[in-house]
Design a protein around this motif. Sequence first.
Motif, mmCIF file in Angstrom:
data_model
loop_
_atom_site.group_PDB
_atom_site.id
_atom_site.type_symbol
_atom_site.label_atom_id
_atom_site.label_comp_id
_atom_site.label_asym_id
_atom_site.label_seq_id
_atom_site.Cartn_x
_atom_site.Cartn_y
_atom_site.Cartn_z
ATOM 1 N N LEU A 168 -4.289 1.700 8.138
ATOM 2 C CA LEU A 168 -3.644 1.379 6.872
ATOM 3 C C LEU A 168 -2.659 0.219 7.049
ATOM 4 O O LEU A 168 -2.300 -0.164 8.161
ATOM 5 C CB LEU A 168 -2.884 2.593 6.345
ATOM 6 C CG LEU A 168 -3.687 3.856 6.031
ATOM 7 C CD1 LEU A 168 -2.746 4.960 5.574
ATOM 8 C CD2 LEU A 168 -4.746 3.576 4.959
ATOM 9 N N THR A 169 -2.233 -0.319 5.916
ATOM 10 C CA THR A 169 -1.145 -1.298 5.935
ATOM 11 C C THR A 169 0.089 -0.656 6.562
ATOM 12 O O THR A 169 0.389 0.513 6.304
ATOM 13 C CB THR A 169 -0.832 -1.749 4.496
ATOM 14 O OG1 THR A 169 -1.999 -2.364 3.941
ATOM 15 C CG2 THR A 169 0.321 -2.723 4.453
ATOM 16 N N ASN A 170 0.801 -1.419 7.401
ATOM 17 C CA ASN A 170 1.999 -0.846 8.015
ATOM 18 C C ASN A 170 3.231 -1.097 7.137
ATOM 19 O O ASN A 170 3.155 -1.759 6.095
ATOM 20 C CB ASN A 170 2.206 -1.378 9.438
ATOM 21 C CG ASN A 170 2.449 -2.882 9.486
ATOM 22 O OD1 ASN A 170 2.768 -3.512 8.480
ATOM 23 N ND2 ASN A 170 2.298 -3.456 10.669
ATOM 24 N N ARG A 171 4.360 -0.573 7.586
ATOM 25 C CA ARG A 171 5.583 -0.627 6.776
ATOM 26 C C ARG A 171 6.036 -2.062 6.525
ATOM 27 O O ARG A 171 6.435 -2.402 5.405
ATOM 28 C CB ARG A 171 6.681 0.166 7.487
ATOM 29 C CG ARG A 171 7.995 0.205 6.722
ATOM 30 C CD ARG A 171 8.955 1.173 7.349
ATOM 31 N NE ARG A 171 10.200 1.283 6.599
ATOM 32 C CZ ARG A 171 10.962 2.363 6.573
ATOM 33 N NH1 ARG A 171 10.597 3.440 7.257
ATOM 34 N NH2 ARG A 171 12.082 2.389 5.873
ATOM 35 N N MET A 196 5.041 8.300 -3.104
ATOM 36 C CA MET A 196 5.475 8.572 -1.731
ATOM 37 C C MET A 196 4.944 9.955 -1.371
ATOM 38 O O MET A 196 5.227 10.937 -2.054
ATOM 39 C CB MET A 196 6.989 8.518 -1.595
ATOM 40 C CG MET A 196 7.493 8.746 -0.178
ATOM 41 S SD MET A 196 9.295 8.508 -0.002
ATOM 42 C CE MET A 196 9.437 6.734 -0.144
ATOM 43 N N LEU A 197 4.171 10.012 -0.325
ATOM 44 C CA LEU A 197 3.445 11.228 0.044
ATOM 45 C C LEU A 197 3.865 11.671 1.440
ATOM 46 O O LEU A 197 3.943 10.838 2.351
ATOM 47 C CB LEU A 197 1.945 10.926 -0.024
ATOM 48 C CG LEU A 197 0.906 11.975 0.293
ATOM 49 C CD1 LEU A 197 -0.386 11.630 -0.456
ATOM 50 C CD2 LEU A 197 0.620 12.023 1.785
ATOM 51 N N ALA A 237 -0.283 2.568 2.478
ATOM 52 C CA ALA A 237 0.435 2.203 3.696
ATOM 53 C C ALA A 237 0.970 3.453 4.384
ATOM 54 O O ALA A 237 1.333 4.444 3.730
ATOM 55 C CB ALA A 237 1.592 1.257 3.378
ATOM 56 N N ARG A 238 0.986 3.407 5.702
ATOM 57 C CA ARG A 238 1.683 4.447 6.456
ATOM 58 C C ARG A 238 3.120 3.976 6.609
ATOM 59 O O ARG A 238 3.402 2.961 7.245
ATOM 60 C CB ARG A 238 1.028 4.657 7.816
ATOM 61 C CG ARG A 238 1.640 5.848 8.571
ATOM 62 C CD ARG A 238 1.006 6.022 9.922
ATOM 63 N NE ARG A 238 1.615 7.134 10.647
ATOM 64 C CZ ARG A 238 1.501 7.313 11.955
ATOM 65 N NH1 ARG A 238 0.767 6.466 12.681
ATOM 66 N NH2 ARG A 238 2.092 8.336 12.545
ATOM 67 N N PHE A 244 3.477 8.494 3.711
ATOM 68 C CA PHE A 244 2.621 7.425 3.209
ATOM 69 C C PHE A 244 3.163 6.899 1.886
ATOM 70 O O PHE A 244 3.810 7.628 1.137
ATOM 71 C CB PHE A 244 1.188 7.930 2.979
ATOM 72 C CG PHE A 244 0.525 8.478 4.207
ATOM 73 C CD1 PHE A 244 -0.344 7.692 4.947
ATOM 74 C CD2 PHE A 244 0.769 9.783 4.635
ATOM 75 C CE1 PHE A 244 -0.968 8.191 6.075
ATOM 76 C CE2 PHE A 244 0.158 10.294 5.764
ATOM 77 C CZ PHE A 244 -0.716 9.491 6.492
ATOM 78 N N ILE A 245 2.857 5.621 1.615
ATOM 79 C CA ILE A 245 3.221 5.002 0.344
ATOM 80 C C ILE A 245 1.962 4.447 -0.300
ATOM 81 O O ILE A 245 1.143 3.804 0.356
ATOM 82 C CB ILE A 245 4.235 3.857 0.527
ATOM 83 C CG1 ILE A 245 5.545 4.380 1.115
ATOM 84 C CG2 ILE A 245 4.485 3.126 -0.796
ATOM 85 C CD1 ILE A 245 6.329 5.279 0.185
#
Length: 324
Positions: A168-171, A196-197, A237-238, A244-245
């Motif tokens: 996934l896309t990173n922060r 936000m998960l 994203a993680r 996750f977002i």
Amino acid sequence: MNELNRNKERLALALEAAGLDLWENDLVTGEVTFKALKTLDQLGYDSSEMASTVEELLGLVHPDDQPHLQQAVQDHVDGITPQYRCEFRLRAKNGAWIWFANFGKVMDGTATAEGRRFVGVTFNIDDRKRKEHEIEQMNRLLAEKNALLENLNLQLELLASTDSLTGLTNRRKLMELGLQECKRAERFRHPLSVLMLDIDYFKSINDTWGHLVGDQVIRAVAEVCKERVRQGVDTVARFGGEEFILLLPETNMKGAYQLAEVLRESIAQREVVANAQGDHAQFTVSIGAASCDGSNIPAFEELLNRADKALYKAKQSGRNSVED
């Protein structure tokens, strides 16, 4: 010495100084009426081996070069080109191929044999051709290296913006994209939402099944999220650890909440194999939703803060739930 002989000497000197070798062929008989002696000598042939006909000379030309040489001659004879020009390789006696260039013109003969004399000069261009070849090889190699470098740069950029565990896309990349989407939403006055998960009781999963199973759970949640979002529009994203977002352009609160419920239910139905005995680990998530309608776009950090507060409410309400 008469003037004609003087002119011949002057011509010979000029040709020698220019590195040119004079030749003349008879277009009617195909006879070489004046041989390019220096050229044939450079190729290693002695007087007894020197070609006497145009056909014999053509036999010295590299097979790949013969068609365009013959075409160049024909174009000039037919009046298509004002002069004959051609570059080609000749076979030396030792078998090497050496580059030469020809320049010539059909000359008027007598009144009864107009245009039968084909006169020209030959000169060695092998050094130039070899340098051109070297430059071409260098340019090709440089192009290959540049393509490789560009590919490596793309891979490095991808690595720098991608979470290694989930893909996934990173922060870091998320924060860049979030800033861009906030500006776009403000410019076009379009809605923008964030989910936000967080995986419920993730520490207990690690403690019970081990960190490798924990990693499998994180990947499973990532897969569900990627399957449910709009490809090329939304970003998953993680954000860190088990969090996750989801960045959702063109999505209002109602749409974000509906997606959150789909994700929550889908993840609750997922499970991963936890050990060799075939035991399965089950897991759920809590989700916080935040949205803006386009009329008052906050900074991306503020939107994340709202989603984080909503997530806290979901955790407080018993987990495996969605709050806004």
